[in-house]
Design an enzyme around this catalytic site. Structure first.
Site, PDB file in Angstrom:
ATOM      1  N   LEU A 151       3.205   5.306  -8.509  1.00 36.58           N
ATOM      2  CA  LEU A 151       1.929   4.691  -8.155  1.00 36.58           C
ATOM      3  C   LEU A 151       2.207   3.264  -7.702  1.00 36.58           C
ATOM      4  O   LEU A 151       3.074   2.583  -8.267  1.00 36.58           O
ATOM      5  CB  LEU A 151       0.974   4.647  -9.359  1.00 36.58           C
ATOM      6  CG  LEU A 151       0.439   5.971  -9.914  1.00 36.58           C
ATOM      7  CD1 LEU A 151      -0.452   5.713 -11.119  1.00 36.58           C
ATOM      8  CD2 LEU A 151      -0.317   6.745  -8.845  1.00 36.58           C
ATOM      9  N   ASP A 152       1.471   2.816  -6.699  1.00 33.32           N
ATOM     10  CA  ASP A 152       1.590   1.424  -6.284  1.00 33.32           C
ATOM     11  C   ASP A 152       1.188   0.503  -7.430  1.00 33.32           C
ATOM     12  O   ASP A 152       0.454   0.897  -8.347  1.00 33.32           O
ATOM     13  CB  ASP A 152       0.692   1.151  -5.071  1.00 33.32           C
ATOM     14  CG  ASP A 152       1.083   1.973  -3.856  1.00 33.32           C
ATOM     15  OD1 ASP A 152       2.265   2.344  -3.754  1.00 33.32           O
ATOM     16  OD2 ASP A 152       0.193   2.243  -3.024  1.00 33.32           O
ATOM     17  N   ARG A 153       1.629  -0.738  -7.343  1.00 31.80           N
ATOM     18  CA  ARG A 153       1.350  -1.721  -8.394  1.00 31.80           C
ATOM     19  C   ARG A 153      -0.134  -1.774  -8.757  1.00 31.80           C
ATOM     20  O   ARG A 153      -0.503  -1.788  -9.926  1.00 31.80           O
ATOM     21  CB  ARG A 153       1.819  -3.108  -7.934  1.00 31.80           C
ATOM     22  CG  ARG A 153       1.431  -4.234  -8.877  1.00 31.80           C
ATOM     23  CD  ARG A 153       1.940  -5.568  -8.402  1.00 31.80           C
ATOM     24  NE  ARG A 153       1.588  -6.618  -9.358  1.00 31.80           N
ATOM     25  CZ  ARG A 153       2.359  -7.668  -9.629  1.00 31.80           C
ATOM     26  NH1 ARG A 153       3.507  -7.826  -9.003  1.00 31.80           N
ATOM     27  NH2 ARG A 153       1.978  -8.570 -10.511  1.00 31.80           N
ATOM     28  N   ARG A 254      -3.861   5.404   1.280  1.00 28.87           N
ATOM     29  CA  ARG A 254      -4.336   4.163   1.908  1.00 28.87           C
ATOM     30  C   ARG A 254      -4.203   4.227   3.428  1.00 28.87           C
ATOM     31  O   ARG A 254      -5.115   3.835   4.171  1.00 28.87           O
ATOM     32  CB  ARG A 254      -3.554   2.979   1.332  1.00 28.87           C
ATOM     33  CG  ARG A 254      -3.725   2.843  -0.172  1.00 28.87           C
ATOM     34  CD  ARG A 254      -2.649   1.979  -0.806  1.00 28.87           C
ATOM     35  NE  ARG A 254      -2.773   0.583  -0.422  1.00 28.87           N
ATOM     36  CZ  ARG A 254      -1.898  -0.355  -0.794  1.00 28.87           C
ATOM     37  NH1 ARG A 254      -0.847  -0.035  -1.540  1.00 28.87           N
ATOM     38  NH2 ARG A 254      -2.083  -1.613  -0.404  1.00 28.87           N
TER      39      ARG A 254
END
Length: 316
Positions: A151-153, A254
């Site tokens: 997962l992205d930050r 995204r």
């Protein structure tokens, strides 16, 4: 981290593995080698090498066994996974963890936003890895950090952590084979259609080391399915969507949602003009389902949206 696994060998086990191989792998006297059986249970080359080098790492009927020995119906086969050192260069740091599920083989954790997964430059002591390492260090348990899904930050939600090398190998293979099913909740700008599928290849943007883009020539296959759950009336109009990944490219949701004209709000990389309502991309890993890597049991987990996303949804 130590883990012992045992199997009582049955005739069905031997027959199933023989049939599944597509060729005859039974010994003339009837049987299956230890290595053939362990590979059928998900043991990678790395795991098998570890077991061979571990004293009493493989036991057949209580005796230390070689991987080329043959199994017979009624045999008891055991393996001992022993890791006595922890991941180097990951400092244990106290951190509040939301552990959704934990057993001897894996953990499912609800990651908070603004939390990187792995240490990197300028993120040495503030990552999920630091908190997980402290969780085990405080119990005096050596631990190697193995995070299965990324997962992205600033994306919150569910992550799988393997607790030993065998579950790590099996879960990694399941992830590569798209057998771990993931569903996200996202808040997009615009009046999102009821359902849709985005099939658009993704590549690294040529002028950025971080950003990705849809690129029909250089991109890797990427498929995203979405379903609109709610329209949020306001200025601008927003939509709450359930998003399911068929592939797992970096920044896939995204990039895809921006590509079709419905970017995620709060996304400073792909929609920087939309940070008034939320200060990070409005994306949450809401649901995970997969088969347990050791028992084969069907597992399914969900976690609610965090407060910052709930606040946006409630305005409409």
């Amino acid at each position: 981290m130590n883990r012992t696994l045992s199997w009582e060998i049955t005739e069905n086990m031997i027959d199933e593995q023989t049939a599944g191989s597509g060729r005859s792998i039974r010994h003339a006297g009837g049987g299956l080698t230890v290595e053939q059986f362990l590979r059928s249970q998900g043991c990678s080359h790395h795991v098998l090498t570890h077991l061979k080098r571990t004293e009493f790492g493989i036991l057949q009927n209580g005796e230390w066994a070689y991987t080329n020995q043959y199994l017979r119906c009624g045999d008891l086969l055991q393996i001992r996974l022993i890791e006595e050192t922890s991941s180097p260069n990951i400092v244990p740091v106290p951190m509040e963890l939301d552990i959704v599920y934990e057993d001897e083989d894996l953990m499912v954790v609800n990651k908070a936003s603004d939390t990187p997964i792995h240490p990197s430059v300028n993120n040495y002591e503030n990552t999920l890895a630091n908190g997980i390492m402290y969780h085990f260090a405080s119990k005096d348990i050596p631990f190697v950090f193995r995070c299965i899904n990324r997962l992205d930050r600033d994306t919150s939600g569910l992550l799988i952590i393997a607790k030993h090398m065998l579950s790590g190998a099996i879960l990694s293979e399941m992830s590569a084979s798209r057998l771990i099913h993931r569903e996200y909740l996202a808040i997009t700008e615009g009046f999102l259609p009821p359902t849709g599928t985005i099939n658009a290849p993704i590549a690294r943007a040529e002028d950025s080391a971080i950003m990705r883009c849809v690129d029909q020539e250089r991109g890797e296959t990427a498929v995203t399915h979405y379903r609109c759950l709610k329209h949020i009336n306001g200025s601008p109009t927003l939509s709450l969507a359930s998003v399911r990944l068929e592939t797992g490219r970096t920044h896939q949701i995204r990039v895809h949602m921006k590509h079709i004209g419905y970017p995620l709000i709060g996304d400073f990389l792909y929609h920087p003009a939309s940070t008034e309502l939320i200060k990070r991309q409005a994306l949450h890993s809401h649901s995970l389902s997969f088969l347990h890597p050791v028992t084969g049991e069907a597992l399914a987990f969900t976690c609610d949206m965090p407060e910052d996303m709930r606040r946006v949804v409630q305005i409409g």
